[in-house]
Design a protein around this motif. Structure first.
Motif, PDB file in Angstrom:
ATOM      1  N   THR A  76       0.840  -1.192   0.000  1.00  0.00           N
ATOM      2  CA  THR A  76       0.000   0.000   0.000  1.00  0.00           C
ATOM      3  C   THR A  76       0.879   1.247   0.000  1.00  0.00           C
ATOM      4  O   THR A  76       1.827   1.330   0.772  1.00  0.00           O
ATOM      5  N   PHE A  81       0.936   5.262   0.842  1.00  0.00           N
ATOM      6  CA  PHE A  81       0.167   6.262   1.587  1.00  0.00           C
ATOM      7  C   PHE A  81       0.516   7.659   1.079  1.00  0.00           C
ATOM      8  O   PHE A  81       1.680   7.920   0.761  1.00  0.00           O
ATOM      9  N   TRP A 124      -0.371  13.665   9.643  1.00  0.00           N
ATOM     10  CA  TRP A 124      -0.294  12.230   9.377  1.00  0.00           C
ATOM     11  C   TRP A 124       1.153  11.766   9.233  1.00  0.00           C
ATOM     12  O   TRP A 124       1.540  10.724   9.757  1.00  0.00           O
ATOM     13  N   ALA A 167       2.830   8.897  11.428  1.00  0.00           N
ATOM     14  CA  ALA A 167       3.446   7.684  10.877  1.00  0.00           C
ATOM     15  C   ALA A 167       4.881   7.548  11.367  1.00  0.00           C
ATOM     16  O   ALA A 167       5.321   6.453  11.739  1.00  0.00           O
ATOM     17  N   HIS A 194       4.306   4.454  13.394  1.00  0.00           N
ATOM     18  CA  HIS A 194       4.449   3.392  12.397  1.00  0.00           C
ATOM     19  C   HIS A 194       5.690   3.606  11.550  1.00  0.00           C
ATOM     20  O   HIS A 194       5.600   3.699  10.319  1.00  0.00           O
ATOM     21  N   LEU A 210       6.159   1.932   8.336  1.00  0.00           N
ATOM     22  CA  LEU A 210       5.424   2.323   7.128  1.00  0.00           C
ATOM     23  C   LEU A 210       6.130   3.425   6.327  1.00  0.00           C
ATOM     24  O   LEU A 210       5.689   3.760   5.232  1.00  0.00           O
ATOM     25  N   THR A 241      -7.557   6.191  10.952  1.00  0.00           N
ATOM     26  CA  THR A 241      -6.394   5.732  10.197  1.00  0.00           C
ATOM     27  C   THR A 241      -5.733   4.548  10.901  1.00  0.00           C
ATOM     28  O   THR A 241      -5.329   3.570  10.264  1.00  0.00           O
ATOM     29  N   GLU A 242      -5.634   4.656  12.231  1.00  0.00           N
ATOM     30  CA  GLU A 242      -5.030   3.572  13.006  1.00  0.00           C
ATOM     31  C   GLU A 242      -5.803   2.268  12.786  1.00  0.00           C
ATOM     32  O   GLU A 242      -5.217   1.199  12.605  1.00  0.00           O
ATOM     33  N   ILE A 266      -4.941   0.919   9.350  1.00  0.00           N
ATOM     34  CA  ILE A 266      -3.608   0.303   9.309  1.00  0.00           C
ATOM     35  C   ILE A 266      -3.646  -1.084   9.966  1.00  0.00           C
ATOM     36  O   ILE A 266      -3.084  -2.052   9.453  1.00  0.00           O
ATOM     37  N   GLU A 267      -4.360  -1.141  11.082  1.00  0.00           N
ATOM     38  CA  GLU A 267      -4.506  -2.418  11.789  1.00  0.00           C
ATOM     39  C   GLU A 267      -5.106  -3.493  10.864  1.00  0.00           C
ATOM     40  O   GLU A 267      -4.624  -4.615  10.800  1.00  0.00           O
ATOM     41  N   ASN A 280      -2.664  -4.448   8.112  1.00  0.00           N
ATOM     42  CA  ASN A 280      -1.620  -5.334   8.642  1.00  0.00           C
ATOM     43  C   ASN A 280      -2.155  -6.728   8.922  1.00  0.00           C
ATOM     44  O   ASN A 280      -1.449  -7.709   8.772  1.00  0.00           O
TER      45      ASN A 280
END
Lengths: 673, 166
Positions: free
Chosen positions: A295, A297, A304, A308, A312, A315, A478-479, A482-483, A486
């Motif tokens: 993906t 982003f 954001w 990240a 993350h 990412l 968003t979290e 992402i979860e 993943n």
């Protein structure tokens, strides 16, 4: 009408239509009810007590936390209730920093308005607290704890909508304060600078940092060439500060005002957005061609991006490497102007006008600088622009429009669309369709994901264009996305992320508004502005073509484009100074060893490295030459255990590899090399 | 400069946090017992340990800080090896606990704002009631209870503890 479905408010019968609380029914009935701590999108808190009502047979209770029941009879403004509300305000004012005339929130302060509305003439209570220090370190937001009414809107927004939790209540009783962990500054914790805390704050306890004075000074400095760029969403909201309908605020008026203020050239960030569409689409296609199916982003939202980087870091390779549009316009215009003006880039001052507080942070990023000077020098919010226009004595309603300067002043409808959610992804999808299918995309209508209502998706499958796009706003949402990505429960090719719900139109730099429908109004205004734009596609923007020919190697993704309009990201720690000194020396030039003992590295055996290293230090007598520290998460979890020795960052380490590196850095094993 | 023993102690303590977290299955809902256990281990809640606990449990550090500052049981400042709790409940107050507090402050050079001696040996705390009114004024040093303490006895007690550490 069935009696069972109504309640009586101040003697008037009002129907119930599924409202969750009495407050909503009361407001629907046209009764004004003050609140500090109630926001329909946040959880009910019931702390400010201003929405109290007298419920027949039950007594006084808060209407925000009381579900309506058919047949209820309530009164909202009895003398007793009015007196109670007035006392509440008086109590809140007792320790309040009442420097209202110089407060940034003066024109939109709910506390000030309520004190006036409720007839507070004097504050009968004495100050009981020592003044508290303001937090002035963040590039985006300033906190004044003595102006806080403890409604907790900011705390709940940061936790519930953004999932960050940078601030929370601490201490208790009279000492309660909203603060980042350990009374640090917002600049030192995991705040992503979205500023929504300031947007929901009813008082001036959290406000965007103002750079107005710096900009006036730059404008007064004759050695500088001061230019400006203006983001898409700004034009959709500026009129609110002048009581003008959004439709009457044209870009021309803003351009004229900026020229009057003294900006030499005035550009449109939408040009950068056009360029972003070209570069980002190209980047996406390149990634696919190179066999990268992960993906991608978007990276135009600085809130954001920081999120990240903090939460993350794994990412980061999947973030588009495109600079944000403000960075692109800053980068290209400084380069071009330095040639045409015959000046060093340091003497060109770029002022961005943004709907956003996180852009203030973004401009300070090391990655957004060239030869030590920033690509964007100052960021003004929409609010600040409005204030400057007023300070300059401009009658904004009457000013005659002027044109933006070229080449960075011309833009397409697609670029302008960046100002609201789904705009970026739509532009990319449409451009991809034109590039690969030689025809317009039939439609772009993201719909809410059926299983997970936290984001929208557009699944495009037209000839050569097969892209699964997710559009998400708000970092809590968003979290969740992402979860699920993943966990492989969903898969997308491209994810457009905006930290603020509704996107930039509802950014925290926009004029303060307590109107819930304001984001939609601004979106409409932006759409309308787009409709009258003669150019619809970025690639049809003649100045985009010209800039590609002149500066960007004639095509997207060129070496020159990577030099000028692409960027890098960095893994960030969530909190500063979180290392634990295990063996520290005062030796002049020690080697510093940082061993990550975060959960993941711990499980991978970082503690054995630590204890082994401690033993080794003792055994070899290195204690004068080594600083050994434990750090709490270097955000490289998948490559743990992570150890840095001096400047060198080592992943997947063992005690032996660390010892070998240390010996080398201590100059003990040069021969073995 | 750090000595090897200090290093060893810190390492030992760090492994303790991990043990504590595991003992409570790393459950966010167990944050209070976890903080209690951490404080028992360290005698206070060090910042870096709180951050580590927050990160491990998936709670924001700001919230953990909020919890740690809400309860007066928790301390973010290092406490002394010996914690002197002087009961200042009604009975003890009437029987002269304020004299004891003054004595301790004078002997240990403490004040309203300074509760812990710089050598981290003593911390003075006042408590509202120990439930030992019959022994008023009562003082507890770590787990040992002293009843009907006079100012003179208080000075002697401090001297005794100091002597033990000398």
């Amino acid at each position: 009408m069935n009696k069972a479905e109504t309640i009586t408010i101040n003697g008037k019968v009002v129907p119930l239509e599924g409202e969750k609380n009495l407050l909503s029914v009361i407001r629907k009935a046209g009764v004004e009810m003050p609140t500090f701590c109630y926001h329909s999108e946040l959880s009910v808190y019931g702390a400010c007590r201003l929405c109290i009502v007298d419920i027949e047979g039950r007594g006084i209770d808060t209407s925000c936390s009381t579900p309506p029941r058919a047949g209820m009879s309530i009164k909202t403004h009895t003398p007793k209730l009015r007196k109670m509300r007035k006392t509440l305000i008086e109590l809140l004012l007792a320790n309040h920093d009442t420097s209202c005339t110089s407060c940034d929130k003066s024109s939109a302060c709910k506390l000030k308005d309520l004190a006036a509305d409720l007839g507070v003439k004097e504050i009968p209570f004495k100050k009981t607290r020592e003044p508290r220090k303001p937090d002035l370190l963040s590039p985006s937001l300033l906190r004044y704890p003595d102006k806080c009414v403890l409604c907790g809107d900011c705390v709940r927004y940061c936790n519930e909508i953004q999932g960050v939790g940078a601030i929370d209540f601490a201490y208790r009783g009279e000492d309660v304060v909203v603060t980042p962990a350990f009374n640090k500054s917002l600049a030192q914790v995991d705040c992503i600078n979205c500023g929504q805390c300031a947007a929901v704050c009813p008082t001036g306890a959290i406000v965007p940092r103002s750079e107005i004075d710096d900009v006036w000074s730059a404008l007064a400095d004759e050695s500088k060439t001061v230019v400006a760029q203006i983001a898409p969403a700004v034009r959709a909201a500026l009129g609110e500060m002048f009581n003008m309908p959004a439709s009457s605020v044209t870009l021309g008026k803003i351009m004229a005002a900026l020229k009057y203020i003294g900006f030499k050239e005035v550009y449109d960030t939408s040009f950068g957005a056009d360029l972003t569409v070209m570069e980002e689409t190209n980047e996406y296609l390149e990634r696919r061609r190179a066999g990268d199916n992960k993906t991608m982003f978007t990276s135009c939202c600085p809130g954001w991006v920081k999120y990240a980087e903090q939460f993350h870091p794994d990412l980061i390779p999947q973030l588009s490497s495109c600079m944000s549009p403000q960075g692109m316009v800053g980068s290209l215009s400084k380069k071009l102007l330095s040639q045409t003006e015959g000046k060093s880039e340091k003497d060109i001052v770029m002022v961005s006008i943004m709907p956003c507080t996180a852009k203030k942070f973004e401009k300070d990023r090391e990655e957004l600088s060239r030869d030590g000077s920033p690509l964007v020098d100052y960021v003004l919010t929409t609010q600040e622009l409005g204030k400057m226009i007023k300070e300059a004595g401009i009658v904004f309603e009457d000013i005659a429009p002027a044109a933006a300067d070229l080449p960075f002043g011309l833009y397409s409808e697609a670029g302008l669309g960046f100002g609201a959610t789904a705009g970026v992804s739509e532009a990319v999808a449409r451009y991809a369709s034109r590039a690969l299918n030689n025809q317009e995309l039939s439609s772009y209508e993201p719909v809410t994901n059926e299983d997970f209502p936290f984001w929208k998706e557009a699944i495009i499958d037209e000839d050569n264009v097969k892209i699964r796009i997710a559009v998400v706003a708000g970092l809590g949402n968003t979290e969740k996305l992402i979860e699920k990505i993943n966990a492989r429960e969903v898969s997308y090719d491209l994810v457009e992320v905006m930290a603020c719900p509704d996107g930039c139109v509802a950014g925290a730099g926009q004029p303060v508004s307590y109107d819930h429908g304001i984001a939609d109004k601004r979106k409409t205004a932006l759409k309308n502005a787009g409709k009258i734009t003669p150019i619809h596609c970025p690639e049809d923007n003649p100045y985009i073509q010209r800039i590609y020919e002149k500066m960007l190697g004639s095509k997207p993704g060129s070496h020159e484009a990577h030099e000028l309009v692409h960027t890098k990201y960095q893994s960030r720690k969530r909190i500063d100074n979180d290392s634990m000194e295990l063996a520290v020396t005062d030796h002049e030039a020690p080697v510093e060893i940082n061993v990550c003992v975060g959960t993941s590295c711990f499980l991978r055996g970082s503690q054995d490295i630590l204890s082994g290293m401690t033993a080794k230090i003792d055994q070899e007598g290195w204690k004068d030459r080594i600083n050994l520290k434990a750090t709490f998460c270097s955000e490289n979890c998948s490559h743990g255990p992570t150890v840095t020795v001096g400047e060198k960052k080592m992943h997947k380490t063992s005690l032996d590899s660390v010892v070998a590196e240390v010996e080398e850095q201590l100059g003990l094993v040069t021969s073995r090399k | 400069m750090a000595t090897p023993t200090m290093t060893a102690e810190k390492l030992h303590n760090f492994s303790k946090v991990c043990e504590i977290l595991d003992r409570f299955d790393r459950l966010p809902s167990k944050i209070i017992p976890i903080l209690q256990a951490v404080q028992e281990e360290y005698r206070y809640l060090p910042e870096e340990i709180l951050t580590f606990v927050a990160t491990s449990l998936g709670i924001s550090p700001a919230r953990v800080f909020g919890i740690a500052t809400f309860y007066s049981h928790f301390s973010l400042e290092p406490k002394g090896k010996y914690i002197i709790k002087v009961c200042d409940g009604t009975a003890c107050h009437v029987k002269g606990s304020s004299g004891l507090i003054e004595t301790i402050q004078r002997e240990l050079k403490l004040s309203e704002k300074e509760h812990t001696t710089p050598d981290l040996l003593f911390t003075l705390e006042t408590v509202s009631c120990l439930g030992a009114c019959g022994l008023a004024p009562a003082v507890v040093i770590n787990d040992k209870v002293y009843g009907q303490v006079s100012n003179k006895q208080m000075s002697e007690l401090i001297a005794e503890y100091k002597a033990m550490e000398a």
